[in-house]
Design an enzyme around this catalytic site. Structure first.
Site, PDB file in Angstrom:
ATOM      1  N   ASP A  62       0.795  -1.305   0.156  1.00 20.78           N
ATOM      2  CA  ASP A  62      -0.192   0.085  -0.100  1.00 20.78           C
ATOM      3  C   ASP A  62       0.859   1.210  -0.122  1.00 20.78           C
ATOM      4  O   ASP A  62       1.988   1.443   0.838  1.00 20.78           O
ATOM      5  CB  ASP A  62      -0.856  -0.011   1.102  1.00 20.78           C
ATOM      6  CG  ASP A  62      -1.962   1.088   1.326  1.00 20.78           C
ATOM      7  OD1 ASP A  62      -2.867   0.841   0.467  1.00 20.78           O
ATOM      8  OD2 ASP A  62      -2.049   1.873   2.216  1.00 20.78           O
ATOM      9  N   GLU A 103      15.013 -14.502   0.849  1.00 26.97           N
ATOM     10  CA  GLU A 103      15.187 -15.703   1.853  1.00 26.97           C
ATOM     11  C   GLU A 103      14.372 -16.840   1.460  1.00 26.97           C
ATOM     12  O   GLU A 103      14.827 -18.053   1.965  1.00 26.97           O
ATOM     13  CB  GLU A 103      14.975 -15.104   3.251  1.00 26.97           C
ATOM     14  CG  GLU A 103      15.911 -14.255   3.609  1.00 26.97           C
ATOM     15  CD  GLU A 103      15.369 -13.535   5.094  1.00 26.97           C
ATOM     16  OE1 GLU A 103      14.279 -14.200   5.471  1.00 26.97           O
ATOM     17  OE2 GLU A 103      15.727 -12.400   5.374  1.00 26.97           O
TER      18      GLU A 103
HETATM   19  C1  NOJ Z   1      -4.521   2.962  -0.964  1.00 23.43           C
HETATM   20  C2  NOJ Z   1      -5.780   2.028  -0.758  1.00 23.43           C
HETATM   21  O1  NOJ Z   1      -5.986   1.356  -1.987  1.00 23.43           O
HETATM   22  C3  NOJ Z   1      -6.842   2.906  -0.280  1.00 23.43           C
HETATM   23  O2  NOJ Z   1      -7.910   2.088  -0.077  1.00 23.43           O
HETATM   24  C4  NOJ Z   1      -6.312   3.368   1.068  1.00 23.43           C
HETATM   25  O3  NOJ Z   1      -7.405   4.513   1.532  1.00 23.43           O
HETATM   26  C5  NOJ Z   1      -4.985   4.214   1.226  1.00 23.43           C
HETATM   27  N1  NOJ Z   1      -4.088   3.484   0.238  1.00 23.43           N
HETATM   28  C6  NOJ Z   1      -4.432   4.464   2.296  1.00 23.43           C
HETATM   29  O4  NOJ Z   1      -4.156   3.315   2.925  1.00 23.43           O
END
Ligand code: NOJ
Length: 570
Positions: A221, A269
């Protein structure tokens, strides 16, 4: 429940270490996929129940959006415990069973890693609040004194992605405001301080925890956000930090290199484990040209190609976007990925039915992305549903024919449209509140999946009110409705994915453009494959010596009409 088809995929082949270069990855949003226990919220047992649908669909891998304990302030991207499962979704044993069953069906499993921020309920953040200013606990996050006479102003001018300032002031036990903490997203998502070794160590351990449980990789993310300029300077000249300009103090900084390489070393790893080294896909909403250097043999494996998602539906823009994406990935030896939607974006069948379908692309890349308010204006424009669906069919064939891997967001294989008439009281996306009720947010693409039946909850679960209401108009669009209809959206996806598995021309590799009308995309792939997509007003005749493999319209028409695509054997 629909019938449970016999799985057609082979179990995970241990020797196939390059699977990720061609993989079609299906995104599960756990809250909305399948509800086993009937409480109206999807769960891991429901995901296990429905795995045969994914095996039958013919995808290679699954990416599971966050399933961790969380107050769900941002749909689970606010993680309170990185080593457990949200009690509403199930248990760690359920997760183990899911991974094992997916592997038996030949499906790899990626899960979400959320390293930029956690939940305000995470024990380390709670400890930081309790420990007070100047303590080591606070160093793990970005606590700062405020500006102004009494520290009443945020430490800098950064804005949160969901609206409002990126800083929240802590209220001390005496009821008085004390320090502020940084949150690039919701106020309940404090940012980790990656300059602290303890944070980096903790994430190494989290990676190993899940790799040891058998997952094949992580979707990272906001992979472009962990590093910040330690001076936390204002963003220059009043420009918003949301634009991610080059040289930003908070986005896409050079220090990310060390973090990404560290994760890669942990994944490597596992090279000698039965399923091979584990992989990463980076989520960073930046042009492919700016994130291609994330995906080198020392850093991450693949990155979502958001250019594909943002690009408008015209031959000219799509050609430029495809060309540039392939070029910048080729330069670093990484495969491209093709992404049409996800849980953050208006569903593709709706987007392509709007008067504005995306941003324009030229030889240098895309024009600027829309602001949330501009997106809200586009959302309010009328949707031509039939047009959107027709284009979504053509887009699926285009995406799956291009070199590299591809992503399918749950429900896109059914051609689901955006639910843009959700009652306001049901909206859960933090954007709705943070924008002062001006931007509706992302709930419209997160409505639960309709599996069967003619009324809500459409087989999503055995009963129980779905956590977001399901529209009556989805009657006739369920999996059960579509799976025996050879003209359905689902049938098109199944046919394309089956062809992709058996046709050596598809997946990783290269393409060659065939000279064509400016409104047509026409390319070949070796051996013996050709794809034609028609964006223009005039029908394109199918060459007499070609055999139609798959057609998004009528396979017997002998033509590719406007907004249709065809796969040919040549
Ligand atoms: C990207 C994610 O896809 C989204 O749903 C989220 O709100 C933001 N990152 C923050 O984590």
């Amino acid at each position: 429940m629909t019938s449970q088809p016999t799985p057609t995929a082979d179990p995970i082949p241990a020797e196939d270490t390059n699977w990720w270069r061609s993989a079609v990855v299906y995104q599960i949003y756990p809250r909305s996929f399948a509800d086993h226990n009937g409480d109206g919220t999807g769960d891991v047992r429901g995901m296990i129940d429905r795995l045969p649908h994914l095996a039958e669909l013919g995808v290679d891998a699954i990416w599971v959006s966050p399933w961790y304990p969380s107050p769900l302030a941002d749909g689970g991207y606010d993680v309170a415990d990185y080593r457990d499962i949200h009690p509403d979704f199930g248990t760690l044993e359920d997760a183990d069973a899911f991974i094992a069953r997916a592997h038996e069906l030949g499906l790899r499993v990626l899960i979400d890693l959320v390293p930029n921020h956690c939940s305000d309920e995470h024990p380390w953040f709670q400890a930081a609040l309790a420990a007070g200013p100047g303590t080591p606990e606070r160093e793990l996050f970005w606590f700062r004194d405020g500006r102004g006479v009494d520290g009443e102003l945020p430490p800098n001018d950064w804005q949160a992605m969901f609206g409002g300032p990126a800083w929240e002031r802590v209220i001390g036990p005496d009821g008085r405001g004390e320090q502020w903490y940084l949150h690039l997203f919701d106020v309940r998502q404090p940012d980790w301080n990656w300059a602290q070794p303890a944070v980096a160590d903790e994430f190494d351990d989290i990676l190993r925890f899940w790799f040891d449980r058998g997952i094949d990789g992580f979707r990272i993310d906001v992979a472009d956000s962990m590093a910040k300029d330690p001076d936390l300077p204002d963003v220059a000249h009043g420009t918003s930090n949301l634009t991610k300009s080059v040289g930003s103090p908070l986005w896409d900084r050079p220090e990310l290199d060390v973090i990404h390489r560290r994760w890669r070393a942990v994944a490597d790893e596992y090279a000698d484990s039965p399923q091979g080294a584990r992989v990463f896909v980076s989520e960073a909403v930046l042009p492919a040209a700016r994130v291609a250097h994330y995906v080198t043999p020392e850093r991450l494996h693949t990155t979502f190609n958001f250019d594909a998602l943002l690009c408008e539906w015209t031959a000219q823009s799509q050609r430029h976007m495809i060309q540039l994406s392939l070029q910048v990935h080729d330069a670093v030896g990484a495969p491209c990925t093709w992404v049409l939607s996800n849980h953050d974006r208006v569903r593709v069948a709706t987007r392509y039915g709007k008067p504005i379908t995306g941003v324009a692309y030229g030889p240098e890349g895309g024009s600027r992305e829309f602001t949330p308010l501009e997106e809200e204006e586009i959302r309010a424009m009328p949707t031509d549903v039939a047009l959107g669906l027709k284009r979504a069919r053509a887009a699926a064939l285009l995406e799956l024919a291009l070199p590299g891997g591809a992503y399918v967001y749950q429900g896109d294989e059914l051609g689901l449209d955006e639910v843009d008439d959700l009652p306001e009281e049901s909206l859960q996306d933090p954007t709705w509140e943070r924008s002062g009720h001006t931007v509706h947010g992302r709930d419209g693409c997160r409505v639960p999946i309709p599996w069967s039946g003619t009324t809500s909850p459409f087989g999503f679960g055995p009963g129980g009110e779905p956590w977001l209401p399901m529209p009556a108009r989805w009657a006739g669009q369920t999996v059960a409705d579509q799976e025996h209809d050879p003209t359905s959206h689902l049938a098109l996806y199944r046919a394309a994915l089956a062809e992709r598995k058996r046709n050596p021309a598809l997946g990783d590799g290269t393409l060659s453009w065939v000279a064509s009308d400016a409104h047509v995309l026409d390319f070949t792939r070796e051996p013996g494959f050709r794809c034609i997509v028609n964006f223009g007003p005039d029908a394109v005749p199918i060459p007499a010596d070609a055999r139609v493999l798959i057609h998004s319209g009528d396979p017997n028409s002998g033509r590719v009409e406007t907004d249709e695509a065809v796969w040919l054997a040549i």
